[in-house]
Design a protein around this motif. Structure first.
Motif, PDB file in Angstrom:
ATOM      1  N   MET A 116       0.839  -1.202   0.000  1.00 33.52           N
ATOM      2  CA  MET A 116       0.000   0.000   0.000  1.00 33.52           C
ATOM      3  C   MET A 116       0.871   1.248   0.000  1.00 33.52           C
ATOM      4  N   ASN A 117       0.422   2.273  -0.707  1.00 34.19           N
ATOM      5  CA  ASN A 117       1.144   3.539  -0.777  1.00 34.19           C
ATOM      6  C   ASN A 117       0.608   4.491   0.286  1.00 34.19           C
ATOM      7  N   ILE A 118       1.513   5.100   1.040  1.00 30.80           N
ATOM      8  CA  ILE A 118       1.128   5.929   2.178  1.00 30.80           C
ATOM      9  C   ILE A 118       1.699   7.335   2.031  1.00 30.80           C
ATOM     10  N   LEU A 119       0.866   8.326   2.329  1.00 30.76           N
ATOM     11  CA  LEU A 119       1.296   9.720   2.433  1.00 30.76           C
ATOM     12  C   LEU A 119       1.287  10.095   3.907  1.00 30.76           C
ATOM     13  N   ILE A 120       2.418  10.572   4.421  1.00 28.80           N
ATOM     14  CA  ILE A 120       2.519  10.991   5.821  1.00 28.80           C
ATOM     15  C   ILE A 120       2.469  12.522   5.880  1.00 28.80           C
TER      16      ILE A 120
ATOM     17  N   GLN B 154     -11.966   7.418  -2.472  1.00 30.22           N
ATOM     18  CA  GLN B 154     -11.382   6.087  -2.279  1.00 30.22           C
ATOM     19  C   GLN B 154     -10.153   6.102  -1.368  1.00 30.22           C
ATOM     20  N   VAL B 155      -9.580   7.289  -1.141  1.00 32.17           N
ATOM     21  CA  VAL B 155      -8.398   7.397  -0.274  1.00 32.17           C
ATOM     22  C   VAL B 155      -8.822   7.213   1.187  1.00 32.17           C
ATOM     23  N   GLN B 156      -8.121   6.337   1.895  1.00 25.76           N
ATOM     24  CA  GLN B 156      -8.406   6.105   3.309  1.00 25.76           C
ATOM     25  C   GLN B 156      -7.588   7.081   4.152  1.00 25.76           C
ATOM     26  N   ILE B 157      -8.202   7.676   5.165  1.00 26.05           N
ATOM     27  CA  ILE B 157      -7.501   8.663   5.994  1.00 26.05           C
ATOM     28  C   ILE B 157      -7.424   8.174   7.436  1.00 26.05           C
ATOM     29  N   MET B 158      -6.201   8.122   7.934  1.00 26.86           N
ATOM     30  CA  MET B 158      -5.943   7.776   9.337  1.00 26.86           C
ATOM     31  C   MET B 158      -5.378   9.009  10.035  1.00 26.86           C
ATOM     32  N   MET B 159      -6.115   9.540  11.001  1.00 29.94           N
ATOM     33  CA  MET B 159      -5.605  10.662  11.781  1.00 29.94           C
ATOM     34  C   MET B 159      -4.600  10.144  12.809  1.00 29.94           C
ATOM     35  N   LEU B 160      -3.477  10.805  12.899  1.00 27.61           N
ATOM     36  CA  LEU B 160      -2.434  10.435  13.856  1.00 27.61           C
ATOM     37  C   LEU B 160      -2.136  11.663  14.702  1.00 27.61           C
ATOM     38  N   THR B 161      -2.435  11.590  15.998  1.00 21.23           N
ATOM     39  CA  THR B 161      -2.358  12.807  16.796  1.00 21.23           C
ATOM     40  C   THR B 161      -2.078  12.507  18.261  1.00 21.23           C
ATOM     41  N   THR B 162      -1.663  13.528  18.986  1.00 19.98           N
ATOM     42  CA  THR B 162      -1.477  13.395  20.434  1.00 19.98           C
ATOM     43  C   THR B 162      -2.766  13.736  21.164  1.00 19.98           C
TER      44      THR B 162
ATOM     45  N   GLN C 236      -2.833  -1.609  12.226  1.00 23.24           N
ATOM     46  CA  GLN C 236      -4.038  -0.783  12.074  1.00 23.24           C
ATOM     47  C   GLN C 236      -4.143  -0.196  10.668  1.00 23.24           C
ATOM     48  N   LEU C 237      -3.016   0.132  10.070  1.00 23.69           N
ATOM     49  CA  LEU C 237      -3.029   0.629   8.691  1.00 23.69           C
ATOM     50  C   LEU C 237      -3.487  -0.467   7.733  1.00 23.69           C
ATOM     51  N   ARG C 238      -3.057  -1.704   7.995  1.00 21.72           N
ATOM     52  CA  ARG C 238      -3.507  -2.827   7.156  1.00 21.72           C
ATOM     53  C   ARG C 238      -5.012  -3.031   7.295  1.00 21.72           C
ATOM     54  N   ALA C 239      -5.502  -2.905   8.526  1.00 19.08           N
ATOM     55  CA  ALA C 239      -6.946  -3.056   8.751  1.00 19.08           C
ATOM     56  C   ALA C 239      -7.715  -1.962   8.013  1.00 19.08           C
ATOM     57  N   LEU C 240      -7.160  -0.743   8.044  1.00 21.12           N
ATOM     58  CA  LEU C 240      -7.793   0.373   7.345  1.00 21.12           C
ATOM     59  C   LEU C 240      -7.828   0.113   5.841  1.00 21.12           C
ATOM     60  N   ALA C 241      -6.700  -0.386   5.306  1.00 24.25           N
ATOM     61  CA  ALA C 241      -6.609  -0.661   3.873  1.00 24.25           C
ATOM     62  C   ALA C 241      -7.591  -1.747   3.442  1.00 24.25           C
ATOM     63  N   SER C 242      -7.938  -2.648   4.357  1.00 25.69           N
ATOM     64  CA  SER C 242      -8.860  -3.734   4.030  1.00 25.69           C
ATOM     65  C   SER C 242     -10.327  -3.291   4.101  1.00 25.69           C
ATOM     66  N   GLY C 243     -10.534  -2.033   4.509  1.00 26.81           N
ATOM     67  CA  GLY C 243     -11.894  -1.506   4.529  1.00 26.81           C
ATOM     68  C   GLY C 243     -12.501  -1.345   5.907  1.00 26.81           C
ATOM     69  N   SER C 244     -11.725  -1.631   6.953  1.00 30.78           N
ATOM     70  CA  SER C 244     -12.243  -1.499   8.317  1.00 30.78           C
ATOM     71  C   SER C 244     -12.013  -0.084   8.847  1.00 30.78           C
ATOM     72  N   SER C 245     -12.936   0.398   9.651  1.00 24.09           N
ATOM     73  CA  SER C 245     -12.710   1.651  10.382  1.00 24.09           C
ATOM     74  C   SER C 245     -11.875   1.329  11.605  1.00 24.09           C
ATOM     75  N   VAL C 246     -10.866   2.142  11.861  1.00 22.68           N
ATOM     76  CA  VAL C 246      -9.931   1.849  12.944  1.00 22.68           C
ATOM     77  C   VAL C 246      -9.856   3.028  13.899  1.00 22.68           C
ATOM     78  N   VAL C 247     -10.270   2.812  15.139  1.00 26.28           N
ATOM     79  CA  VAL C 247     -10.181   3.854  16.163  1.00 26.28           C
ATOM     80  C   VAL C 247      -9.438   3.269  17.363  1.00 26.28           C
ATOM     81  N   ASP C 248      -8.378   3.928  17.787  1.00 26.27           N
ATOM     82  CA  ASP C 248      -7.558   3.490  18.909  1.00 26.27           C
ATOM     83  C   ASP C 248      -8.421   3.218  20.146  1.00 26.27           C
ATOM     84  N   ALA C 249      -8.050   2.184  20.897  1.00 33.52           N
ATOM     85  CA  ALA C 249      -8.836   1.792  22.075  1.00 33.52           C
ATOM     86  C   ALA C 249      -8.980   2.938  23.069  1.00 33.52           C
TER      87      ALA C 249
END
Length: 202
Positions: free
Chosen positions: A1-5, A74-82, A113-126
């Motif tokens: 998968m291609n990722i933009l940081i 179609q682009v999946q977005i994962m927020m990464l934050t403090t 978690q990025l792999r799960a996101l790429a597979s179509g799952s919504s991912v929210v940290d516990a």
């Protein structure tokens, strides 16, 4: 998968690029330091996933997420934050982000978690989920003076641009604040906000 940081700290971008590039199925194709640059990168090299900070100078991650999802759904977005405050989480999800991960996450878990996101799952940290599941605050519906100003102008039929000009703030701030107001009042759109305002004024 291609990722933009996307992060306003170049060191974080470099570190994540180095660590994630070690994963056999991940390729960090680009990095950016603000939301506008992230959109430009999407124009040039369309990624599968955007791993993006929320709070950045200029265009923040929430504004960028909204525009990216509008142009490239179609682009999946994962927020990464403090930040794991409820408003930041809800604004990110309202903007279209499918995932919300904390910067304290270990790289191995981050990759999973990025792999799960790429597979179509919504991912929210516990830990983020715990924040969302906290009991509602009694003063949840209480608006700040600025939020009340924006609510009034919405009720008077002003556009986001007109509100921004009258209050000397950016249109992005107006959009974000409107999302917070809608969330606080548990309303769906501007029409419901206007109805709410006039009912309260009677």
């Amino acid at each position: 998968m291609n990722i933009l940081i996307v992060d306003d700290d170049p060191l974080i971008c470099q570190s994540l690029r180095l660590l994630l590039s070690r994963e056999p199925d991940m390729d960090v194709t680009a990095t950016a330091n603000d939301g506008a640059a992230a959109i430009q990168c999407c124009e040039e090299v369309l990624p599968d996933i955007v791993l993006m900070d929320i709070r950045m100078p200029g265009m923040d991650g929430i504004q960028a997420a909204r525009q990216i999802k509008q142009k490239w759904p179609q682009v999946q977005i994962m927020m990464l934050t403090t930040f794991q405050d409820e408003h930041s989480i809800r604004l990110a999800l309202l903007a279209g982000a499918e995932g919300y991960m904390l910067k304290s996450t270990q790289v191995s878990s981050m990759a999973q978690q990025l792999r799960a996101l790429a597979s179509g799952s919504s991912v929210v940290d516990a830990n983020v989920l715990k924040t969302l599941m906290l009991p509602e605050k009694e003063n949840r519906s209480e608006l700040t003076p600025r939020e009340n100003d924006i609510l009034e102008l919405v009720a008077l039929g002003c556009s986001n641009r007109e509100i921004a000009e009258q209050l000397f703030i950016s249109e992005g701030t107006v959009r974000n604040t409107l999302s917070i107001i809608l969330d606080k009042l548990e309303l769906r759109d501007r029409t419901q906000l206007a109805i709410y305002y006039w009912r309260q004024s009677l």
